[in-house]
Design a protein around this motif. Structure first.
Motif, PDB file in Angstrom:
ATOM      1  N   ASN A 141       0.816  -1.218   0.000  1.00 43.40           N
ATOM      2  CA  ASN A 141       0.000   0.000   0.000  1.00 43.40           C
ATOM      3  C   ASN A 141       0.853   1.275   0.000  1.00 43.40           C
ATOM      4  N   GLY A 142       2.170   1.133  -0.042  1.00 42.94           N
ATOM      5  CA  GLY A 142       3.067   2.281  -0.105  1.00 42.94           C
ATOM      6  C   GLY A 142       3.619   2.744   1.221  1.00 42.94           C
ATOM      7  N   GLU A 143       3.134   2.191   2.317  1.00 49.70           N
ATOM      8  CA  GLU A 143       3.579   2.590   3.650  1.00 49.70           C
ATOM      9  C   GLU A 143       5.022   2.128   3.903  1.00 49.70           C
ATOM     10  N   PRO A 144       5.886   2.992   4.452  1.00 49.21           N
ATOM     11  CA  PRO A 144       7.255   2.566   4.774  1.00 49.21           C
ATOM     12  C   PRO A 144       7.234   1.425   5.797  1.00 49.21           C
ATOM     13  N   ALA A 145       8.186   0.497   5.645  1.00 49.82           N
ATOM     14  CA  ALA A 145       8.287  -0.614   6.595  1.00 49.82           C
ATOM     15  C   ALA A 145       9.734  -0.890   7.009  1.00 49.82           C
ATOM     16  N   TYR A 169      16.645  -1.199   9.067  1.00 51.99           N
ATOM     17  CA  TYR A 169      15.946  -1.114  10.342  1.00 51.99           C
ATOM     18  C   TYR A 169      14.453  -1.280  10.101  1.00 51.99           C
ATOM     19  N   LEU A 170      13.872  -2.268  10.739  1.00 51.70           N
ATOM     20  CA  LEU A 170      12.442  -2.547  10.614  1.00 51.70           C
ATOM     21  C   LEU A 170      11.658  -1.488  11.383  1.00 51.70           C
ATOM     22  N   THR A 171      10.680  -0.854  10.725  1.00 52.94           N
ATOM     23  CA  THR A 171       9.932   0.232  11.364  1.00 52.94           C
ATOM     24  C   THR A 171       8.439  -0.042  11.512  1.00 52.94           C
ATOM     25  N   HIS A 172       7.884  -0.855  10.653  1.00 52.64           N
ATOM     26  CA  HIS A 172       6.436  -1.065  10.669  1.00 52.64           C
ATOM     27  C   HIS A 172       6.044  -1.802  11.949  1.00 52.64           C
ATOM     28  N   PRO A 173       5.124  -1.254  12.756  1.00 51.88           N
ATOM     29  CA  PRO A 173       4.806  -1.858  14.046  1.00 51.88           C
ATOM     30  C   PRO A 173       4.248  -3.283  13.968  1.00 51.88           C
ATOM     31  N   VAL A 174       3.501  -3.604  12.937  1.00 55.65           N
ATOM     32  CA  VAL A 174       2.976  -4.965  12.816  1.00 55.65           C
ATOM     33  C   VAL A 174       4.130  -5.934  12.534  1.00 55.65           C
ATOM     34  N   LEU A 175       5.055  -5.523  11.691  1.00 52.43           N
ATOM     35  CA  LEU A 175       6.214  -6.369  11.396  1.00 52.43           C
ATOM     36  C   LEU A 175       7.144  -6.490  12.601  1.00 52.43           C
ATOM     37  N   THR A 176       7.372  -5.400  13.309  1.00 55.13           N
ATOM     38  CA  THR A 176       8.266  -5.487  14.469  1.00 55.13           C
ATOM     39  C   THR A 176       7.660  -6.392  15.541  1.00 55.13           C
ATOM     40  N   ALA A 177       6.348  -6.313  15.738  1.00 49.98           N
ATOM     41  CA  ALA A 177       5.699  -7.194  16.707  1.00 49.98           C
ATOM     42  C   ALA A 177       5.780  -8.648  16.253  1.00 49.98           C
ATOM     43  N   ALA A 178       5.614  -8.884  14.965  1.00 52.08           N
ATOM     44  CA  ALA A 178       5.683 -10.247  14.444  1.00 52.08           C
ATOM     45  C   ALA A 178       7.097 -10.805  14.585  1.00 52.08           C
ATOM     46  N   ALA A 179       8.102  -9.978  14.326  1.00 49.74           N
ATOM     47  CA  ALA A 179       9.495 -10.421  14.497  1.00 49.74           C
ATOM     48  C   ALA A 179       9.758 -10.762  15.956  1.00 49.74           C
ATOM     49  N   SER A 180       9.267  -9.957  16.858  1.00 51.48           N
ATOM     50  CA  SER A 180       9.431 -10.235  18.295  1.00 51.48           C
ATOM     51  C   SER A 180       8.754 -11.546  18.681  1.00 51.48           C
TER      52      SER A 180
END
Length: 163
Positions: free
Chosen positions: A30-34, A53-64
């Protein structure tokens, strides 16, 4: 030069002002930075060896979440048993260092995420895979294949790339 609107979006994602951003390295469909590409040294001169550096909050939570599952331990154990996998991870490390040193050499062989000897941070290896695409970082690719099957990743990842 990074667009101001992108920097503002990343600041919202992180909950703080981003530092040393050179580029948006991956955008959601959708064009949002991640993922951002960061300078090897922050504006105040502090070394910052994490190029992606991972910035997207959904991705950072999933990585955690994946980190807490024990996946990193399994990945690291497989490095010792699979020479081809270890060689691929070494190549990911080497390409990471080469690209970072092209921006600004830090005089260190530390790349990030534990490369090349272990998997220490899925946030880094996932960010690396998203920035460079499939086939560069085997563990980032593996983590993204797991995540791409999750419903909350719709619109964030392109599942066909990571399946």
């Amino acid at each position: 030069m990074v667009d101001q609107a992108d920097l503002e979006a990343v600041a919202r994602q992180l909950g703080r002002e981003p530092r040393g951003v050179l580029a948006i390295a991956y955008r959601c469909p959708n064009g949002e930075p991640a993922v951002v590409k960061t300078a090897p040294k922050l504006p105040d001169g502090t070394p910052f060896p994490t190029l992606y550096y991972l910035t997207h909050p959904v991705l950072t939570a999933a990585a955690s979440r994946l980190e807490s599952s024990g996946l990193m331990r399994d990945m690291t154990e497989r490095l010792g048993r699979n020479p081809e996998l270890a060689a691929a991870y070494r190549r990911a490390h080497d390409s990471y260092l080469e690209e970072r040193d092209h921006v600004e050499p830090l005089g260190t062989t530390f790349s990030g995420g534990g490369m090349p000897d272990r998997v220490k941070c899925l946030h880094v290896v996932i960010a690396h895979s998203l920035a460079k695409g499939p086939g560069v970082n085997p563990f980032g690719d593996e983590a993204l294949a797991i995540l791409s099957a999750e419903p909350e990743m719709a619109g964030i990842l392109e599942p066909e790339l990571w399946a």
